[in-house]
Structure formats: C-alpha cells, structure tokens
Design a protein around this motif. Structure first.
Motif, PDB file in Angstrom:
ATOM      1  N   GLY A   1      -5.467  -5.751 -15.824  1.00 45.58           N
ATOM      2  CA  GLY A   1      -6.027  -5.885 -14.495  1.00 45.58           C
ATOM      3  C   GLY A   1      -5.056  -5.739 -13.358  1.00 45.58           C
ATOM      4  O   GLY A   1      -4.045  -5.050 -13.450  1.00 45.58           O
ATOM      5  N   GLY A   2      -5.395  -6.405 -12.263  1.00 51.90           N
ATOM      6  CA  GLY A   2      -4.589  -6.362 -11.062  1.00 51.90           C
ATOM      7  C   GLY A   2      -5.286  -5.619  -9.944  1.00 51.90           C
ATOM      8  O   GLY A   2      -6.498  -5.423  -9.947  1.00 51.90           O
ATOM      9  N   GLN A   3      -4.476  -5.212  -9.008  1.00 52.68           N
ATOM     10  CA  GLN A   3      -4.968  -4.441  -7.876  1.00 52.68           C
ATOM     11  C   GLN A   3      -4.111  -3.191  -7.785  1.00 52.68           C
ATOM     12  O   GLN A   3      -2.885  -3.259  -7.761  1.00 52.68           O
ATOM     13  N   GLY A   4      -4.777  -2.043  -7.758  1.00 51.80           N
ATOM     14  CA  GLY A   4      -4.061  -0.769  -7.690  1.00 51.80           C
ATOM     15  C   GLY A   4      -4.068  -0.215  -6.293  1.00 51.80           C
ATOM     16  O   GLY A   4      -4.908  -0.564  -5.466  1.00 51.80           O
ATOM     17  N   GLY A   5      -3.105   0.643  -6.015  1.00 57.48           N
ATOM     18  CA  GLY A   5      -3.011   1.268  -4.698  1.00 57.48           C
ATOM     19  C   GLY A   5      -4.239   2.090  -4.374  1.00 57.48           C
ATOM     20  O   GLY A   5      -4.425   3.167  -4.911  1.00 57.48           O
ATOM     21  N   GLY A   6      -5.109   1.580  -3.530  1.00 62.69           N
ATOM     22  CA  GLY A   6      -6.295   2.296  -3.102  1.00 62.69           C
ATOM     23  C   GLY A   6      -7.435   2.276  -4.103  1.00 62.69           C
ATOM     24  O   GLY A   6      -8.487   2.846  -3.862  1.00 62.69           O
ATOM     25  N   PHE A   7      -7.259   1.638  -5.260  1.00 64.41           N
ATOM     26  CA  PHE A   7      -8.297   1.641  -6.293  1.00 64.41           C
ATOM     27  C   PHE A   7      -9.008   0.310  -6.410  1.00 64.41           C
ATOM     28  O   PHE A   7      -9.875   0.153  -7.259  1.00 64.41           O
ATOM     29  N   GLY A   8      -8.640  -0.659  -5.588  1.00 61.64           N
ATOM     30  CA  GLY A   8      -9.287  -1.955  -5.650  1.00 61.64           C
ATOM     31  C   GLY A   8      -8.911  -2.723  -6.900  1.00 61.64           C
ATOM     32  O   GLY A   8      -7.832  -2.560  -7.455  1.00 61.64           O
ATOM     33  N   VAL A   9      -9.834  -3.548  -7.376  1.00 63.37           N
ATOM     34  CA  VAL A   9      -9.598  -4.404  -8.535  1.00 63.37           C
ATOM     35  C   VAL A   9      -9.651  -3.564  -9.814  1.00 63.37           C
ATOM     36  O   VAL A   9     -10.567  -2.773 -10.014  1.00 63.37           O
ATOM     37  N   LEU A  10      -8.646  -3.758 -10.670  1.00 66.26           N
ATOM     38  CA  LEU A  10      -8.570  -3.035 -11.943  1.00 66.26           C
ATOM     39  C   LEU A  10      -8.974  -3.966 -13.083  1.00 66.26           C
ATOM     40  O   LEU A  10      -8.650  -5.149 -13.060  1.00 66.26           O
ATOM     41  N   ASP A  11      -9.658  -3.443 -14.090  1.00 68.94           N
ATOM     42  CA  ASP A  11     -10.009  -4.255 -15.253  1.00 68.94           C
ATOM     43  C   ASP A  11      -9.557  -3.577 -16.549  1.00 68.94           C
ATOM     44  O   ASP A  11     -10.092  -3.823 -17.612  1.00 68.94           O
TER      45      ASP A  11
END
Length: 181
Positions: free
Chosen positions: A145-155
């Motif tokens: 997860g996390g937060q990606g550059g310009g991609f919002g929340v990652l799962d």
C-alpha cells in the motif's frame, strides 16, 4: 519541524519507557526510518527531515550511544521511506519515500559500511506512507500500500528478492482495501 519535536532517545524494557541521555544523538527528526541490524546488534536510523529539510544522514545506536556513520556513498536525501533488515543477506533495505526527484521507487541496500543503489527488475511505483516488513518464511521483503505520486491510495503488494534484485507484484485472491502505511 512540528511543534514539540525534539531529539531524545528512549528505551523500552517490555514494561516501561526510560529516557536515556547519550553523549551523542541525531538532531530532532521527523519522517525518518529505523530498523534493527540483528547481526551487528545496532539500530540503523536513516534520512528524514530536520529543521532545514531532508537529510541523508545514517546513524547507528549500539545501546549506549548514537554514532553518525561517515559514508563515502550515502543513501539519498529521503523522507517518508521505509527500512527493513534482511537477516538472510545481512543488509538493510531502503525503499521509496520522498527524495529530491519526488516520490521515489528506488531500492538501496546498506551493508554496515556503504549504501548502494540496487538496479532492480520490475520495481513497484514510488510511494510514501506504506508498510514494509521482512517475511522470514519466504525470505523476501514485502511492501504493501501507501500513497503514490498522483495515483492516490495504493493497495498493491510487492515482494523483493534481494538475492536476484527482483521485485514481484503479488496478486492475492482477496486483498484488503488500500491503506496508508
């Protein structure tokens, strides 16, 4: 730095926290990462932000004092990254974070004397606010997860095989919703 941020070292004995007063300490930091190097018996602290901005310092805690490690090849200035210790390869793994170029997808390894950027195969996208841990049964570093550059929340879930410098995306039959690490 946020109000109330200060440089202090505390030790947990399983019941209580005790503030220690080592002769040398890192400056007050936020957004840094730490892990325990089991083979050398030291806590490794790397990066983060001090009152002037991002730092690339590496510090080690031996249970008595902090030592700033003088490195010919330091890791980049990075904050909001993660560290994990790969006990099978005796390496500290650094991934992701916010570096001079933005949100990083770089993988670095520290052997106790130098940081080296790893040319990886199929690296996950850069991210901040994610979780990273060593899966001792599979002998892989796991990123979730996390937060990606310009991609919002990652799962997404990725595993890193340090022996081959290969990242592999895992596709579970069912996945928890994206979360900040």
């Amino acid at each position: 730095l946020p109000a109330g941020t200060y440089s202090a070292t505390f030790e947990w004995d399983g019941v209580n926290w005790t503030q220690l007063n080592p002769a040398t300490s890192p400056p007050a930091l936020t957004e840094h990462a730490m892990t325990f190097d089991l083979i050398r018996g030291v806590v490794v602290l790397q990066g983060g932000r001090d009152s002037m901005g991002k730092v690339q310092d590496t510090w080690e805690w031996n249970g008595t004092t902090w030592t700033q490690v003088a490195l010919l090849n330091p890791a980049p200035m990075v904050a909001q990254h993660e560290l994990v210790y790969d006990v099978f390869r005796s390496r500290t793994i650094l991934f992701g974070g916010d570096n001079a170029s933005g949100i990083s997808a770089e993988t670095w390894e520290y052997d106790g004397t130098a940081w080296s950027q790893v040319g990886t195969t199929n690296a996950p996208g850069g991210r901040i606010e994610f979780a990273m841990v060593l899966d001792v049964f599979r002998q892989r570093t796991v990123v979730f997860g996390g937060q990606g550059g310009g991609f919002g929340v990652l799962d997404d879930i990725w595993t890193y095989d340090g022996a081959t410098a290969t990242w592999t995306q895992q596709v579970p039959a069912q996945s928890p919703p994206g979360r900040y690490g």
